[in-house]
Enzyme design. Structure first.
Site, PDB file in Angstrom:
ATOM      1  N   HIS A  36      -6.155  -0.205  -1.690  1.00 35.46           N
ATOM      2  CA  HIS A  36      -5.404   0.804  -2.463  1.00 35.46           C
ATOM      3  C   HIS A  36      -6.368   1.597  -3.350  1.00 35.46           C
ATOM      4  O   HIS A  36      -6.286   2.819  -3.437  1.00 35.46           O
ATOM      5  CB  HIS A  36      -4.377   0.141  -3.391  1.00 35.46           C
ATOM      6  CG  HIS A  36      -3.234  -0.549  -2.710  1.00 35.46           C
ATOM      7  ND1 HIS A  36      -2.802  -1.805  -3.070  1.00 35.46           N
ATOM      8  CD2 HIS A  36      -2.396  -0.138  -1.709  1.00 35.46           C
ATOM      9  CE1 HIS A  36      -1.759  -2.146  -2.327  1.00 35.46           C
ATOM     10  NE2 HIS A  36      -1.503  -1.163  -1.489  1.00 35.46           N
TER      11      HIS A  36
ATOM     12  N   ARG B  99      -4.353   1.784   8.068  1.00 35.08           N
ATOM     13  CA  ARG B  99      -5.325   0.779   8.494  1.00 35.08           C
ATOM     14  C   ARG B  99      -5.408   0.665  10.006  1.00 35.08           C
ATOM     15  O   ARG B  99      -6.458   0.320  10.543  1.00 35.08           O
ATOM     16  CB  ARG B  99      -4.947  -0.597   7.923  1.00 35.08           C
ATOM     17  CG  ARG B  99      -5.216  -0.767   6.455  1.00 35.08           C
ATOM     18  CD  ARG B  99      -4.495  -1.964   5.916  1.00 35.08           C
ATOM     19  NE  ARG B  99      -3.064  -1.814   6.162  1.00 35.08           N
ATOM     20  CZ  ARG B  99      -2.122  -2.605   5.660  1.00 35.08           C
ATOM     21  NH1 ARG B  99      -2.460  -3.629   4.913  1.00 35.08           N
ATOM     22  NH2 ARG B  99      -0.851  -2.397   5.910  1.00 35.08           N
TER      23      ARG B  99
ATOM     24  N   SER C 150      -1.538  -6.564   0.155  1.00 33.29           N
ATOM     25  CA  SER C 150      -1.059  -7.321  -1.008  1.00 33.29           C
ATOM     26  C   SER C 150      -0.484  -8.651  -0.541  1.00 33.29           C
ATOM     27  O   SER C 150      -0.672  -9.686  -1.181  1.00 33.29           O
ATOM     28  CB  SER C 150       0.019  -6.528  -1.746  1.00 33.29           C
ATOM     29  OG  SER C 150      -0.480  -5.294  -2.173  1.00 33.29           O
TER      30      SER C 150
ATOM     31  N   LYS D 246      13.615  -6.062  -3.593  1.00 33.93           N
ATOM     32  CA  LYS D 246      12.402  -6.717  -3.082  1.00 33.93           C
ATOM     33  C   LYS D 246      11.881  -7.667  -4.147  1.00 33.93           C
ATOM     34  O   LYS D 246      11.653  -7.257  -5.289  1.00 33.93           O
ATOM     35  CB  LYS D 246      11.351  -5.642  -2.753  1.00 33.93           C
ATOM     36  CG  LYS D 246      10.283  -6.115  -1.786  1.00 33.93           C
ATOM     37  CD  LYS D 246       9.493  -4.908  -1.273  1.00 33.93           C
ATOM     38  CE  LYS D 246       8.171  -5.312  -0.660  1.00 33.93           C
ATOM     39  NZ  LYS D 246       7.379  -4.148  -0.271  1.00 33.93           N
TER      40      LYS D 246
HETATM   41  O1  PNS Z   1       3.286  -0.244  -0.699  1.00 31.33           O
HETATM   42  P1  PNS Z   1       4.374   0.039   0.295  1.00 31.33           P
HETATM   43  O2  PNS Z   1       5.431  -1.026   0.199  1.00 31.33           O
HETATM   44  O3  PNS Z   1       3.826   0.232   1.671  1.00 31.33           O
HETATM   45  O4  PNS Z   1       5.030   1.425  -0.133  1.00 31.33           O
HETATM   46  C1  PNS Z   1       6.143   1.932   0.563  1.00 31.33           C
HETATM   47  C2  PNS Z   1       6.789   3.084  -0.219  1.00 31.33           C
HETATM   48  C3  PNS Z   1       7.074   2.682  -1.648  1.00 31.33           C
HETATM   49  C4  PNS Z   1       5.866   4.269  -0.220  1.00 31.33           C
HETATM   50  C5  PNS Z   1       8.085   3.450   0.529  1.00 31.33           C
HETATM   51  O5  PNS Z   1       8.846   2.297   0.750  1.00 31.33           O
HETATM   52  C6  PNS Z   1       8.926   4.461  -0.232  1.00 31.33           C
HETATM   53  O6  PNS Z   1       8.576   5.611  -0.339  1.00 31.33           O
HETATM   54  N1  PNS Z   1      10.047   3.984  -0.774  1.00 31.33           N
HETATM   55  C7  PNS Z   1      10.958   4.805  -1.557  1.00 31.33           C
HETATM   56  C8  PNS Z   1      12.247   5.040  -0.788  1.00 31.33           C
HETATM   57  C9  PNS Z   1      12.091   6.210   0.178  1.00 31.33           C
HETATM   58  O7  PNS Z   1      11.724   7.298  -0.198  1.00 31.33           O
HETATM   59  N2  PNS Z   1      12.418   5.974   1.455  1.00 31.33           N
HETATM   60  C10 PNS Z   1      12.412   7.029   2.464  1.00 31.33           C
HETATM   61  C11 PNS Z   1      11.217   6.987   3.368  1.00 31.33           C
HETATM   62  S1  PNS Z   1      11.598   5.941   4.711  1.00 31.33           S
END
Ligand code: PNS
Length: 163
Positions: free
Chosen positions: A17, A90, A128, A41
């Protein structure tokens, strides 16, 4: 002014990150690193703790801000005036899900462009989830988690084991 958002769970922030944050910070005027508040979560660290970790590791990056949000990334981007979403990639598995997320975010917010940054070779195995799995058994996470954040991870598991 070009403002970007790099959203994630950051539970905890990894060296992968941090690499994306540093590289993205050179591409835009302001980079907002945003922790998703997701009550569904189960997380190791609270949102406030994760924000503190991010503030520690980005203290030397003057154009990086740390925030948190609930709901849709597309909406939060509008709220803060960000026109770019940064995502790290990745591997092909990441690409498959990230591409879907890109398509959805573009439908939800036409002003939002996504920039994918390929992970550095040495961070390909980092996540993570992997860091937590190693830390819970007292393994070495030096190659996964930024130095400033490691003690918090270790302490968290010590607290959990002592109850
Ligand atoms: O670190 P992560 O868990 O890979 O991050 C994922 C994240 C937070 C970027 C994604 O889950 C997100 O944007 N969540 C907010 C809800 C949203 O906008 N969902 C629509 C896209 S599918």
């Amino acid at each position: 002014m070009k403002k970007a958002i790099y959203a994630g769970s950051f539970d905890p922030v990894t060296l992968g990150h941090l690499d994306i944050i540093e590289r993205a910070s050179h591409l835009v005027d302001v980079l907002v690193v945003a922790v998703l508040e997701n009550p569904n979560k189960k997380s190791l660290f609270t949102v406030e703790e994760r924000k503190q970790h991010l503030e520690l590791v980005t203290a030397d990056l003057p154009n990086v801000e740390v925030a948190s949000f609930r709901g849709l990334l597309a909406d939060f981007a509008t709220e803060i005036g960000a026109t770019v979403a940064i995502r790290g990639l990745r591997n092909a598995i990441d690409f498959a899900s990230e591409y879907q997320m890109y398509l959805i975010n573009r439908k939800l917010n036409h002003q939002l462009e996504t920039i994918f940054l390929a992970a550095d070779e040495e961070h390909l195995s980092l996540s993570s989830t992997n860091a937590k799995e190693i830390a819970v058994f007292g393994g070495n996470i030096d190659f996964m988690v930024p130095e400033q954040v490691r003690p918090f991870v270790v302490q968290k598991y010590q607290e959990m084991h002592s109850v």
